[in-house]
Design an enzyme around this catalytic site. Structure first.
Site, short mmCIF file in Angstrom:
data_model
loop_
_atom_site.label_atom_id
_atom_site.label_comp_id
_atom_site.label_asym_id
_atom_site.label_seq_id
_atom_site.Cartn_x
_atom_site.Cartn_y
_atom_site.Cartn_z
CD GLN A 1 73.58 58.70 42.62
OE1 GLN A 1 73.58 58.49 43.70
NE2 GLN A 1 73.02 59.43 42.10
CG HIS B 1 57.17 56.76 44.38
ND1 HIS B 1 57.74 55.85 43.54
CD2 HIS B 1 58.38 57.24 44.73
CE1 HIS B 1 58.99 56.13 43.19
NE2 HIS B 1 59.28 56.82 44.17
CG ASP C 1 62.47 57.64 41.48
OD1 ASP C 1 61.11 57.86 41.44
OD2 ASP C 1 63.12 57.45 42.38
N GLY D 1 70.39 69.48 47.36
CA GLY D 1 69.30 69.82 47.93
C GLY D 1 69.55 70.49 49.17
CG ASP E 1 62.11 60.02 47.09
OD1 ASP E 1 62.37 59.06 47.65
OD2 ASP E 1 61.39 60.12 45.94
CB SER E 2 67.34 61.34 50.86
OG SER E 2 67.11 60.32 51.90
CG ASP F 1 70.27 53.68 52.17
OD1 ASP F 1 68.95 53.82 52.20
OD2 ASP F 1 70.71 52.56 51.78
N PRO G 1 77.40 61.02 50.53
CG PRO G 1 76.93 61.37 48.13
CD PRO G 1 77.53 60.30 49.25
N1 AG3 Z 1 64.79 56.36 48.28
C1 AG3 Z 1 65.67 55.29 48.58
C2 AG3 Z 1 65.20 54.63 49.87
C3 AG3 Z 1 66.26 54.00 50.18
C4 AG3 Z 1 66.41 52.66 50.05
N2 AG3 Z 1 67.78 51.94 50.53
C5 AG3 Z 1 68.26 50.69 50.32
N3 AG3 Z 1 67.96 49.98 49.25
N4 AG3 Z 1 69.24 50.37 50.86
C6 AG3 Z 1 63.91 56.05 47.11
C7 AG3 Z 1 63.84 56.69 45.87
C8 AG3 Z 1 62.58 56.51 45.19
N5 AG3 Z 1 62.08 57.63 44.71
#
Ligand code: AG3
Length: 281
Positions: free
Chosen positions: A31, A62, A86, A138, A155-156, A158, A162
């Site tokens: 990405q 979180h 993260d 995953g 914790d994905s 959008d 993928p």
């Molecule tokens: N996970 C992403 C949430 C989606 C955010 N979407 C967006 N900004 N279009 C967050 C990972 C944090 N650990």
């Protein structure tokens, strides 16, 4: 400085942020990764144009993705976190003393490297003897596990590109199999605002594999729609049956025992979305 970053929420909607400094910008094998220092939200991780986390509001997401499932399970010893390179979800998970092992499955090592370099307060939990990091897909990781985890946290990013597979019925069936007989899981399931098309499909997919399915909400100012949803699927324990008076204070800034219950109270347009018939992904 008059430099702005925008996230395209919809074809006709962009949200803009004034940028102080661009700290990193690279194409990884998976990405486009950008680290910004923004005027309002401070350091921010952006993947493929979508804000993933900012140092100012990351605690909301979180805490809510970790503590609701971890306080629903009476003894969460083995936890799997999918995505979340993260480290924020891992940091919150480690606050639970019962947790003996946290396995973080992140497909992109560059996300973890950027978190270590630019987000020490978020990634702090990644260096801990209870944490094991696996750089792999995953979907594949979960498909190979059976009755292995008490809690799985997805914790994905959008459901585009993928990550689509992380919202599909087949994946949820594999998550159910990877959990112990009394296990439970939670996934971030996007905003109910503006995702009327996909939310019912995600929900239908989870319902096909779990007897107890409950959606809860939080307000995340840097995610499109603000109002953000999480969906918990459980084999045995109901998040609404938790005795919230026994929830200890682990130093939360958003989550509270009262909120554990209140977050499951849905506005009518959201519950109507979930009742609408839909084909899972
Ligand atoms: N996970 C992403 C949430 C989606 C955010 N979407 C967006 N900004 N279009 C967050 C990972 C944090 N650990």
């Amino acid at each position: 400085m008059n430099v702005w970053f925008y996230e395209e929420h919809k074809e006709n909607l962009r949200i803009s942020y004034r940028v102080k400094k661009v700290l990193a910008h690279k194409k990884t094998s998976y990405q486009e990764l950008v680290v910004l220092d923004m005027e309002n939200y401070g350091r921010t991780l952006v993947l493929d144009g979508a804000v993933q986390t900012t140092v100012r509001d990351e605690f909301i997401y979180h805490e809510m993705i970790a503590h609701v499932p971890l306080f629903t399970h009476p003894n969460p010893e083995k936890v799997l976190v999918i995505g979340g390179g993260d480290g924020g979800t891992v940091r919150e998970t480690l606050k639970h003393k019962e947790v003996k092992e946290v396995h973080l499955v992140e497909i992109d090592p560059e996300v973890v490297a950027a978190a270590r370099e630019y987000f020490p307060e978020i990634s702090s939990g990644l260096i801990n003897e209870r944490v094991h990091i696996h750089y792999t897909d995953g979907i594949k990781f979960v498909a190979e596990k059976e009755a292995a985890f008490d809690v799985i946290i997805v914790d994905s990013s959008d459901p585009v590109g993928p990550a689509v597979g992380l919202f599909g019925a087949e994946f949820y069936a594999n998550v159910a199999r990877a959990l112990k007989p009394d296990g439970l899981f939670v996934a971030q399931t996007e905003s109910p605002w503006g995702n009327e098309d996909i939310l019912p499909r995600i929900y239908a997919g989870i319902r096909a594999s779990f007897p107890i399915v409950r959606m809860y909400l939080a307000t995340v100012p840097t995610y499109p729609g603000w109002l953000w949803s999480f969906t918990l699927g459980s084999k045995k324990y109901d998040p609404l049956a938790v005795d919230v008076n026994r929830i200890p204070d682990l130093g939360f800034r958003y989550y509270t025992p009262e909120l554990h219950r209140a977050a499951f109270v849905l506005p009518r347009f959201v519950s109507q979305l979930l009742e609408s018939p839909a084909e899972p992904f």
